[in-house]
Design a protein around this motif. Structure first.
Motif, PDB file in Angstrom:
ATOM      1  N   ILE A 296      31.284  33.359  44.715  1.00 31.50           N
ATOM      2  CA  ILE A 296      32.270  34.423  44.531  1.00 31.50           C
ATOM      3  C   ILE A 296      32.173  35.301  45.780  1.00 31.50           C
ATOM      4  O   ILE A 296      31.325  36.191  45.865  1.00 31.50           O
ATOM      5  CB  ILE A 296      32.005  35.223  43.243  1.00 31.50           C
TER       6      ILE A 296
ATOM      7  N   ASP B  16      37.380  43.671  45.993  1.00 36.34           N
ATOM      8  CA  ASP B  16      38.608  43.854  45.232  1.00 36.34           C
ATOM      9  C   ASP B  16      38.342  44.553  43.905  1.00 36.34           C
ATOM     10  O   ASP B  16      39.131  45.407  43.479  1.00 36.34           O
ATOM     11  CB  ASP B  16      39.271  42.495  44.998  1.00 36.34           C
TER      12      ASP B  16
ATOM     13  N   CYS C  41      35.852  39.306  46.836  1.00 37.53           N
ATOM     14  CA  CYS C  41      36.121  39.434  45.400  1.00 37.53           C
ATOM     15  C   CYS C  41      35.474  40.703  44.849  1.00 37.53           C
ATOM     16  O   CYS C  41      36.090  41.431  44.052  1.00 37.53           O
ATOM     17  CB  CYS C  41      35.599  38.198  44.663  1.00 37.53           C
TER      18      CYS C  41
ATOM     19  N   LEU D 104      42.573  35.986  45.973  1.00 36.88           N
ATOM     20  CA  LEU D 104      41.220  36.151  46.507  1.00 36.88           C
ATOM     21  C   LEU D 104      40.667  34.803  46.978  1.00 36.88           C
ATOM     22  O   LEU D 104      41.062  33.754  46.480  1.00 36.88           O
ATOM     23  CB  LEU D 104      40.314  36.767  45.446  1.00 36.88           C
TER      24      LEU D 104
ATOM     25  N   SER E 239      30.751  39.604  41.023  1.00 33.43           N
ATOM     26  CA  SER E 239      31.851  39.190  40.166  1.00 33.43           C
ATOM     27  C   SER E 239      33.177  39.402  40.884  1.00 33.43           C
ATOM     28  O   SER E 239      33.231  39.638  42.092  1.00 33.43           O
ATOM     29  CB  SER E 239      31.789  39.939  38.829  1.00 33.43           C
ATOM     30  N   THR E 240      34.274  39.327  40.135  1.00 33.62           N
ATOM     31  CA  THR E 240      35.609  39.296  40.720  1.00 33.62           C
ATOM     32  C   THR E 240      36.616  39.904  39.761  1.00 33.62           C
ATOM     33  O   THR E 240      36.340  40.050  38.561  1.00 33.62           O
ATOM     34  CB  THR E 240      36.000  37.834  41.039  1.00 33.62           C
TER      35      THR E 240
ATOM     36  N   SER F  26      39.446  38.254  39.539  1.00 33.32           N
ATOM     37  CA  SER F  26      40.171  37.006  39.273  1.00 33.32           C
ATOM     38  C   SER F  26      41.616  37.035  39.772  1.00 33.32           C
ATOM     39  O   SER F  26      42.456  36.259  39.296  1.00 33.32           O
ATOM     40  CB  SER F  26      40.135  36.643  37.779  1.00 33.32           C
TER      41      SER F  26
ATOM     42  N   HIS G  26      27.218  43.406  45.324  1.00 29.11           N
ATOM     43  CA  HIS G  26      27.599  42.067  45.775  1.00 29.11           C
ATOM     44  C   HIS G  26      26.776  41.665  46.983  1.00 29.11           C
ATOM     45  O   HIS G  26      26.420  42.488  47.821  1.00 29.11           O
ATOM     46  CB  HIS G  26      29.083  42.044  46.152  1.00 29.11           C
TER      47      HIS G  26
END
Length: 294
Positions: free
Chosen positions: A246, A253, A250, A147, A140-141, A143, A239
């Motif tokens: 994605i 972050d 991301c 990025l 995921s991220t 947002s 990840h």
């Protein structure tokens, strides 16, 4: 499968394991039905001492559809750079998760989300700290606008129009092509299993208008870095090193902005859940959950 009323919607869910065990709530991503959380992963988490809940998000699968809200113009939003006019938000979808827990009489859960579901899980952990025991944010991220975007092939897989022919075979073939565009290079899917899963999804709840509304909610969600900084539960960010949809930056972050978060990068993993990694996922989720229990 059972259904409950949550946040004034009908939410379809499944429960695995003992009602007395600590609960893991699995939140799936964009347009993905509850069966994307494999039975093998659910069983592996049950074997590790948990009760597991998987469910269909609003506008997906067998949960309530919000067709009266219309269909946002995603293309115009992407061309203009202005967020789409989303009929609901990821905050609303996070409230659905809490509504499901309320309906089942569950005070708190270990929250696990994938892709857009990871963003929803982040919101649950931040907005409902008393209901969240731990957080696992997968592929995921945050947002944040700086990025990196998806690769062109992955973006095409996400945003390409449906085929002109709308028969089942054409739509399943299209879904297979999209899935393979973001699949893990080191852990190829079994073709028969992938086809069977996508046929099941098509027959169970093919609903592209709902996917568009979910995508609008995701695109309109905005930068969550400030929200992430408020999360206090034990957190794992998981990840794939080869994620084209994605990118890894991301996930990095997300981990950088949640205090004390652990980042785990899986080589050869892209934007899917390879069956070969089932025990890796289960061990990782159980490990962060055990940090909460300690």
């Amino acid at each position: 499968m059972p259904t409950v009323t949550a946040n004034k919607l009908q939410i379809e869910y499944e429960s695995f394991g003992s009602d007395a065990a600590p609960v893991i709530l699995l939140i799936m991503g964009l347009g993905a039905q509850l069966n994307r959380w494999s039975i093998e992963l659910c069983d592996a988490l049950v074997d590790r001492g948990f009760r597991v809940l998987r469910f269909d998000n609003r506008d997906c699968g067998l949960s309530s559809k919000l067709d009266e809200a219309g269909v946002p113009d995603i293309g115009r939003a992407l061309r203009s750079g202005v967020p789409p006019d989303a009929p609901y938000s990821l905050e609303d979808m996070a409230a659905d998760c809490i509504g499901l827990l309320d309906a089942l009489g569950i005070m708190a859960a270990h929250v696990v989300g994938a892709s857009m579901g990871g963003a929803i899980a982040q919101i649950v952990a931040a907005r409902y700290p008393q209901r969240s025991l731990s957080l696992t944010s997968i592929m995921s991220t945050s947002s944040h606008p700086d990025l990196p975007p998806p690769t062109s092939d992955a973006a095409q897989a996400l945003l390409a129009p449906l085929p002109a022919a709308r028969d089942r075979e054409s739509l399943v073939e299209d879904a297979i092509r999209r899935q393979l565009a973001v699949a893990s290079p080191e852990y190829p899917s079994c073709p028969d299993r992938l086809r069977s899963q996508l046929v099941e999804e098509h027959e169970r709840g093919f609903h592209p208008r709902g996917v568009t509304r979910q995508l609008a909610a995701f695109l309109a969600s905005g930068d969550r870095r400030g929200l992430l900084a408020t999360i206090k539960v034990p957190t794992l960010v998981l990840h794939g090193a080869d994620d084209p949809l994605i990118p890894l930056a991301c996930g990095e972050d997300v981990a950088a902005h949640i205090p004390g978060a652990e980042l785990r990068v899986i080589e050869g993993m892209a934007h899917d859940f390879p069956l070969a990694l089932t025990d890796v996922f289960a061990d990782a989720i159980a490990a962060v959950a055990s940090r909460s229990q300690r």
